[in-house]
Design a protein around this motif. Structure first.
Motif, PDB file in Angstrom:
ATOM      1  N   MET A   1       0.855  -1.160   0.000  1.00 18.85           N
ATOM      2  CA  MET A   1       0.000   0.000   0.000  1.00 18.85           C
ATOM      3  C   MET A   1       0.904   1.227   0.000  1.00 18.85           C
ATOM      4  SD  MET A   1      -2.866   1.156   2.750  1.00 18.85           S
ATOM      5  CE  MET A   1      -4.061   0.014   2.108  1.00 18.85           C
TER       6      MET A   1
ATOM      7  N   TYR B   1      -2.858   4.948   7.896  1.00 19.48           N
ATOM      8  CA  TYR B   1      -3.368   3.719   7.281  1.00 19.48           C
ATOM      9  C   TYR B   1      -2.861   2.487   8.008  1.00 19.48           C
ATOM     10  CZ  TYR B   1      -5.914   5.785   3.459  1.00 19.48           C
ATOM     11  OH  TYR B   1      -6.847   6.458   2.721  1.00 19.48           O
ATOM     12  N   HIS B   2      -1.602   2.485   8.410  1.00 20.86           N
ATOM     13  CA  HIS B   2      -1.060   1.342   9.140  1.00 20.86           C
ATOM     14  C   HIS B   2      -1.809   1.144  10.452  1.00 20.86           C
ATOM     15  CE1 HIS B   2       1.801  -0.778  11.804  1.00 20.86           C
ATOM     16  NE2 HIS B   2       1.929  -1.528  10.721  1.00 20.86           N
TER      17      HIS B   2
ATOM     18  N   LEU C   1      -5.329  -0.262   9.664  1.00 22.99           N
ATOM     19  CA  LEU C   1      -5.288  -1.666   9.258  1.00 22.99           C
ATOM     20  C   LEU C   1      -4.909  -2.569  10.422  1.00 22.99           C
ATOM     21  CD1 LEU C   1      -3.573  -1.221   5.789  1.00 22.99           C
ATOM     22  CD2 LEU C   1      -5.949  -1.894   6.204  1.00 22.99           C
TER      23      LEU C   1
ATOM     24  N   VAL D   1      -5.640  -6.823  10.155  1.00 19.37           N
ATOM     25  CA  VAL D   1      -5.138  -7.294   8.864  1.00 19.37           C
ATOM     26  C   VAL D   1      -3.908  -8.158   9.136  1.00 19.37           C
ATOM     27  CG1 VAL D   1      -4.070  -6.578   6.688  1.00 19.37           C
ATOM     28  CG2 VAL D   1      -6.046  -5.330   7.590  1.00 19.37           C
TER      29      VAL D   1
ATOM     30  N   LEU E   1       0.712  -7.621   8.434  1.00 22.04           N
ATOM     31  CA  LEU E   1       0.808  -6.194   8.125  1.00 22.04           C
ATOM     32  C   LEU E   1       2.153  -5.670   8.605  1.00 22.04           C
ATOM     33  CD1 LEU E   1      -0.654  -3.540   7.233  1.00 22.04           C
ATOM     34  CD2 LEU E   1      -1.373  -3.332   9.624  1.00 22.04           C
TER      35      LEU E   1
ATOM     36  N   GLY F   1       1.768 -10.664   2.507  1.00 24.45           N
ATOM     37  CA  GLY F   1       1.169  -9.742   3.462  1.00 24.45           C
ATOM     38  C   GLY F   1       1.021  -8.360   2.850  1.00 24.45           C
ATOM     39  N   VAL F   2       0.814  -7.389   3.718  1.00 24.99           N
ATOM     40  CA  VAL F   2       0.598  -6.005   3.295  1.00 24.99           C
ATOM     41  C   VAL F   2       1.699  -5.131   3.886  1.00 24.99           C
ATOM     42  CG1 VAL F   2      -0.975  -4.028   3.393  1.00 24.99           C
ATOM     43  CG2 VAL F   2      -1.899  -6.348   3.189  1.00 24.99           C
ATOM     44  N   GLU F   3       2.399  -4.420   3.026  1.00 31.00           N
ATOM     45  CA  GLU F   3       3.417  -3.478   3.467  1.00 31.00           C
ATOM     46  C   GLU F   3       2.920  -2.072   3.160  1.00 31.00           C
ATOM     47  OE1 GLU F   3       7.463  -6.018   3.371  1.00 31.00           O
ATOM     48  OE2 GLU F   3       6.989  -5.008   1.492  1.00 31.00           O
ATOM     49  N   VAL F   4       2.963  -1.210   4.156  1.00 30.20           N
ATOM     50  CA  VAL F   4       2.497   0.169   4.024  1.00 30.20           C
ATOM     51  C   VAL F   4       3.706   1.085   4.037  1.00 30.20           C
ATOM     52  CG1 VAL F   4       1.053   1.980   5.030  1.00 30.20           C
ATOM     53  CG2 VAL F   4       0.361  -0.418   5.254  1.00 30.20           C
TER      54      VAL F   4
ATOM     55  N   TYR G   1       1.304  -6.529  -6.593  1.00 35.75           N
ATOM     56  CA  TYR G   1       0.103  -5.697  -6.497  1.00 35.75           C
ATOM     57  C   TYR G   1       0.454  -4.406  -5.780  1.00 35.75           C
ATOM     58  CZ  TYR G   1      -2.163 -10.094  -7.530  1.00 35.75           C
ATOM     59  OH  TYR G   1      -2.518 -11.271  -8.127  1.00 35.75           O
TER      60      TYR G   1
END
Length: 86
Positions: free
Chosen positions: A1, A12-13, A16, A21, A24, A37-40, A53
């Protein structure tokens, strides 16, 4: 992200994280893991990198005014997606 600023990355972190989430991570100083996973992080952290993505948040004229610097930043964020991923 990807976000346009450190402050927005933190917001945002935090949101989430509160939403549970999984996997994260907050990325600072380009400490990417490239693990599932999701990295911000901020857009300026990803120049030259490719990801499977990418989610650009706050992509509005408020955060990206009609200036050369903002257009370049938005271009970096939009082109961070892997070109060979389909």
């Amino acid at each position: 992200m990807l976000t346009p600023s450190r402050d927005l990355s933190a917001v945002y972190h935090t949101g989430l994280l509160a939403s549970d989430v999984p996997r994260l991570r907050r990325v600072e100083r380009q400490n990417f893991t490239f693990a599932p996973g999701v990295e911000v992080t901020e857009i300026d952290q990803v120049k030259g990198l490719e990801f499977d993505y990418v989610i650009l948040v706050e992509a509005s004229s408020t955060h990206f005014p009609d200036t050369p610097a903002a257009r370049r930043l938005l271009h970096v964020g939009a082109s961070a997606r892997c070109t060979s991923c389909g």
